[in-house]
Design a protein around this motif. Structure first.
Motif, PDB file in Angstrom:
ATOM      1  N   HIS A   1      -0.346   4.262   0.362  1.00 18.50           N
ATOM      2  CA  HIS A   1      -1.057   5.305   1.128  1.00 18.50           C
ATOM      3  C   HIS A   1      -1.231   6.581   0.304  1.00 18.50           C
ATOM      4  O   HIS A   1      -1.131   7.685   0.820  1.00 18.50           O
ATOM      5  CB  HIS A   1      -0.328   5.657   2.430  1.00 18.50           C
TER       6      HIS A   1
ATOM      7  N   CYS B   1      -5.122   6.866   5.395  1.00  9.70           N
ATOM      8  CA  CYS B   1      -5.038   6.190   4.098  1.00  9.70           C
ATOM      9  C   CYS B   1      -6.415   5.608   3.824  1.00  9.70           C
ATOM     10  O   CYS B   1      -6.945   4.825   4.623  1.00  9.70           O
ATOM     11  CB  CYS B   1      -3.991   5.069   4.150  1.00  9.70           C
TER      12      CYS B   1
ATOM     13  N   CYS C   1       0.843  -1.197   0.000  1.00 16.28           N
ATOM     14  CA  CYS C   1       0.000   0.000   0.000  1.00 16.28           C
ATOM     15  C   CYS C   1       0.878   1.246   0.000  1.00 16.28           C
ATOM     16  O   CYS C   1       1.799   1.371   0.802  1.00 16.28           O
ATOM     17  CB  CYS C   1      -0.924   0.020   1.215  1.00 16.28           C
TER      18      CYS C   1
ATOM     19  N   CYS D   1      -6.099   1.380   3.089  1.00 14.33           N
ATOM     20  CA  CYS D   1      -5.868   0.375   4.122  1.00 14.33           C
ATOM     21  C   CYS D   1      -6.290   0.858   5.510  1.00 14.33           C
ATOM     22  O   CYS D   1      -6.337   0.073   6.448  1.00 14.33           O
ATOM     23  CB  CYS D   1      -4.404  -0.068   4.137  1.00 14.33           C
TER      24      CYS D   1
HETATM   25 ZN   LIG Z   1      -2.433   2.524   3.005  1.00 14.91          ZN
END
Ligand SMILES: [Zn+2]
Length: 85
Positions: free
Chosen positions: A59, A75, A57, A78
């Motif tokens: 972000h 984020c 991820c 996630c």
């Molecule tokens: Zn994330």
């Protein structure tokens, strides 16, 4: 206080405005000093979710939660907290 549902945990698009954060300056500990925001497109969200599915991820798609003095940035993919802004 509204609940935060990460995109990765939801099959449904969120109604909150999402932004793509591009970090322009980083400080000690990889902290973000300066960044720019632009509204995220569905394509951005799909790309971010794909990265998350790969375990990486970035972000990059974020959502701001209004606070009393500061906004708190999350984020959107996630659900990781990214600090106050
Ligand atoms: Zn994330």
């Amino acid at each position: 206080m509204k609940s935060l549902t990460p995109i990765a945990d939801s099959m449904f698009p969120t109604s909150d405005q999402l932004y793509v954060e591009t970090v322009t300056e980083r400080g000690p500990g990889n902290s973000v000093i300066a960044s720019t925001l632009r509204p995220a497109t569905a394509k951005d969200v799909r790309a971010a979710k794909r990265q998350w599915e790969l375990g990486k991820c970035t972000h990059s798609v974020v959502r701001d939660d209004k606070g009393w003095d500061y906004d708190f940035r999350w984020c959107a993919t996630c659900g990781a907290g990214l600090g106050v802004v």
